[in-house]
Design an enzyme around this catalytic site. Structure first.
Site, PDB file in Angstrom:
ATOM      1  N   PHE A 134       0.930  -1.203   0.130  1.00 47.91           N
ATOM      2  CA  PHE A 134       0.009  -0.078   0.113  1.00 47.91           C
ATOM      3  C   PHE A 134       0.779   1.141  -0.134  1.00 47.91           C
ATOM      4  O   PHE A 134       1.735   1.499   0.889  1.00 47.91           O
ATOM      5  CB  PHE A 134      -0.931  -0.102   1.235  1.00 47.91           C
ATOM      6  CG  PHE A 134      -1.835   1.317   1.334  1.00 47.91           C
ATOM      7  CD1 PHE A 134      -2.815   1.401   0.380  1.00 47.91           C
ATOM      8  CD2 PHE A 134      -1.496   2.281   1.958  1.00 47.91           C
ATOM      9  CE1 PHE A 134      -3.505   2.624   0.296  1.00 47.91           C
ATOM     10  CE2 PHE A 134      -2.167   3.485   2.157  1.00 47.91           C
ATOM     11  CZ  PHE A 134      -3.323   3.542   1.326  1.00 47.91           C
ATOM     12  N   ASP A 219       9.275   2.539   1.743  1.00 45.75           N
ATOM     13  CA  ASP A 219       8.233   3.650   1.867  1.00 45.75           C
ATOM     14  C   ASP A 219       7.991   3.072   3.571  1.00 45.75           C
ATOM     15  O   ASP A 219       7.418   2.022   4.033  1.00 45.75           O
ATOM     16  CB  ASP A 219       6.921   2.827   1.264  1.00 45.75           C
ATOM     17  CG  ASP A 219       5.370   3.581   1.772  1.00 45.75           C
ATOM     18  OD1 ASP A 219       5.764   4.079   2.757  1.00 45.75           O
ATOM     19  OD2 ASP A 219       4.557   3.483   1.179  1.00 45.75           O
ATOM     20  N   LYS A 248       2.645   9.817   8.273  1.00 48.20           N
ATOM     21  CA  LYS A 248       2.366   9.548   9.538  1.00 48.20           C
ATOM     22  C   LYS A 248       2.933   9.910  10.584  1.00 48.20           C
ATOM     23  O   LYS A 248       2.779  11.223  11.031  1.00 48.20           O
ATOM     24  CB  LYS A 248       1.994   7.969   9.571  1.00 48.20           C
ATOM     25  CG  LYS A 248       1.107   7.355   8.495  1.00 48.20           C
ATOM     26  CD  LYS A 248       0.509   6.004   8.598  1.00 48.20           C
ATOM     27  CE  LYS A 248      -0.501   5.675   7.997  1.00 48.20           C
ATOM     28  NZ  LYS A 248      -0.091   5.236   6.551  1.00 48.20           N
TER      29      LYS A 248
END
Ligand SMILES: *Cc1c(COP(=O)(O)O)cnc(C)c1O
Length: 398
Positions: A134, A219, A248
Site C-alpha cells: 500500500f 516506504d 504519519k
C-alpha cells in the site's frame, strides 16, 4: 448526536464511521462530545507517535504560529532547514523534500526514480512493487499498490508498476528488464495486515538492486520514526536504501511527510518538484519537536520494550483463546484471529471505549502511541480479553 452537532451529511461519505464526535485527546486517551473516554490503540493510524496532543507539539505549534506561518515555498525558513539537517544527520540520506501526505511523498519517490532512469538508465522507468503493498491514494500510488480492492478502480491505471511477491527474491528477479529502474516496498506491509519482509529478504534485495543498478525505495510511512523500535526500519536489516519516504509519525498528528534520497538518487532539477506548502515552517516545527523526542536513545529503548511487552501479552491472549500468530515489530503488531471477526470485535471494543483497528477481516492491528505505558497495554489486553470471551471466538475457532 447532541443538538449542537452539525449534520454528518455535509461530509462526503467515503468510509463507515461510528456516530461519535471526538473533541479532545491526551496521551493514549480520546474523549467524544458526550464525555465518553476511549483508550486509543489506533492513534490516527500510527500517526500520533507521542500520543494525543503532546505538550512538545502544542508548544512548537503555538510558538511557530505566532512567529511565521509560511513565507513562500520559494524562500528558505528556519524550521525546514533545521528539520532537514536533523533528518540527514540521523539517517543514511543526504537530501530531503517536505510535503503534506504520505501519498505525495511516494509520488515524489516515483518521480525521482523515473528522473533517475531518464538521466542514467536510458529512460528506464518501471518500478517493481509488491502484491499486498500500500503506497497511497493518488492515481500513481494506487497503481503502485498491490491491493486487490484497488484493481477495478479508476481505470486506466498509471502504467509502469510490476508486482512481485514479498519475501520471494526470484519473483523480483523475474520482473527485472532493461525498463526497470527501481524496487519499492514497505518493509512491513501495514494495510495488508502487518506482513513483515524478513531482514534476509531486505539484504538480498539490496544486493540484487546493486547488481542491476536499480534504486531501492523504502516506504517507511508506517514503519519509520520509531514505530518498529529503531528510528528507521531499514536499520534492522543493516542496509541502506537509496530513497525513503516518511509520513504519519513524523508529524505526530499534523500533515507532514518527507521524501529522502542519497546524493546519488537526489536528481531533481528546478521545476521537477514543488508544492505550495512544501517545507512550511508550521508543520516542520511540529516535525522537529517529534524527531527531537523520538530519536532520543532512551525513548527508542522504551518504545522497543513496550513493543516486546505488547507482543508477549498478545501471545498469551492468543493462547488463551486459541487464536493465531502475533506478527510485526516494535509497536506495529497484528494478531491473527483465524476467523473474519475483526470488524465485529472493533465495533464491540468501540462500545466499551477501546479503539482498535482491523486492516483485514481476520486480523487486528495495534499501533499505540510510542510512549504507551505498561498499564495502558494491560488495560487494552483486559478489554480485548473480555470481548473475546463474550463473543465466544475461542469456541468458533475450535
Ligand atoms: C498511510 C500510508 C501511505 C499513505 O499516506 P497518506 O498520508 O495517507 O497519503 C503510504 N504508504 C504507507 C506504507 C502507509 O502506511
Amino acid at each position: 448526536m447532541t443538538d449542537a452537532t452539525p449534520s454528518f451529511d455535509a461530509l462526503m461519505d467515503i468510509t463507515a464511521r461510528p456516530k461519535a464526535v471526538f473533541v479532545r485527546g491526551k496521551g493514549s486517551y480520546l474523549w467524544d462530545d458526550s464525555g465518553k473516554r476511549y483508550l486509543d490503540f489506533v492513534q490516527g493510524w500510527a500517526v500520533n507517535c507521542l500520543g494525543h496532543s503532546p505538550d512538545a507539539i502544542a508548544d512548537a505549534l503555538a510558538v511557530q504560529s505566532a512567529a511565521l506561518l509560511t513565507p513562500s515555498p520559494a524562500f528558505y525558513n528556519a524550521p525546514s532547514l533545521k528539520l532537514a539537517n536533523a533528518l540527514v544527520e540521523k539517517s543514511c540520506f543526504d537530501q530531503v523534500f517536505f510535503c503534506n501526505s504520505g501519498a505525495e511523498a511516494n509520488e515524489g519517490a516515483i518521480k525521482l526514480a523515473r528522473k533517475y532512469g531518464s538521466l542514467n538508465k536510458g529512460g528506464a522507468h518501471e518500478i517493481i512493487t509488491f502484491e499486498g503493498g500500500f503506497h497511497g491514494r493518488t492515481l500513481a500510488t494506487m497503481s503502485a499498490s498491490g491491493k486487490k480492492a484497488f484493481e477495478p478502480l479508476f481505470e486506466p491505471k498509471v502504467a509502469g508498476f510490476r508486482k512481485a511477491k514479498l519475501n520471494d527474491l526470484d519473483s523480483v528477479k523475474a520482473l527485472i528488464s532493461p525498463a526497470t529502474v527501481a524496487v519499492m516496498l514497505e518493509p512491513v506491509q501495514g494495510e495488508a495486515g502487518v506482513w513483515p519482509a524478513t531482514d534476509q529478504f531486505l539484504q538480498e534485495l539490496r544486493a540484487l538492486t546493486r547488481e542491476y543498478g536499480l534504486l531501492l525505495i523504502f516506504d517507511e510511512i508506517q514503519t519509520g520514526v520509531g514505530r518498529t523500535g529503531k528510528l528507521f526500519h531499514y536499520e534492522h536489516a543493516g542496509i541502506e536504501p537509496d530513497i525513503m519516504t516518511l509520513g504519519k509519525g513524523i508529524g505526530g498528528g499534523v500533515p507532514l511527510a518527507v521524501l529522502m534520497a542519497t546524493d546519488k538518487a537526489s536528481c531533481f532539477a528546478h521545476g521537477d518538484q514543488g508544492g505550495t506548502f512544501n517545507g512550511n515552517p508550521l508543520m516542520c516545527a511540529a516535525g522537529l519537536a517529534v524527531l527531537n523526542e523520538v530519536s532520543k536513545p532512551e525513548f527508542l529503548k522504551a518504545a522497543a520494550d513496550a513493543g516486546q511487552f505488547l507482543e508477549s501479552e498478545l501471545q498469551k491472549l492468543s493462547a488463551r483463546h486459541g487464536l493465531g500468530e502475533v506478527r510485526g515489530r516494535g509497536l506495529l503488531l497484528a494478531l491473527d484471529l483465524k476467523l473474519p471477526v475483526g470488524a465485529s470485535i472493533v465495533a464491540q471494543a468501540f462500545q466499551q471505549g477501546l479503539l482498535l483497528n482491523s486492516p483485514q477481516p481476520d486480523a487486528l492491528r495495534f499501533m499505540p502511541a510510542l510512549n504507551v505505558t505498561r498499564a495502558e497495554i494491560s488495560e487494552m489486553i483486559d478489554g480485548l480479553d473480555a470481548i473475546l470471551l463474550k463473543s465466544g471466538v475461542a469456541r468458533q475457532v475450535a
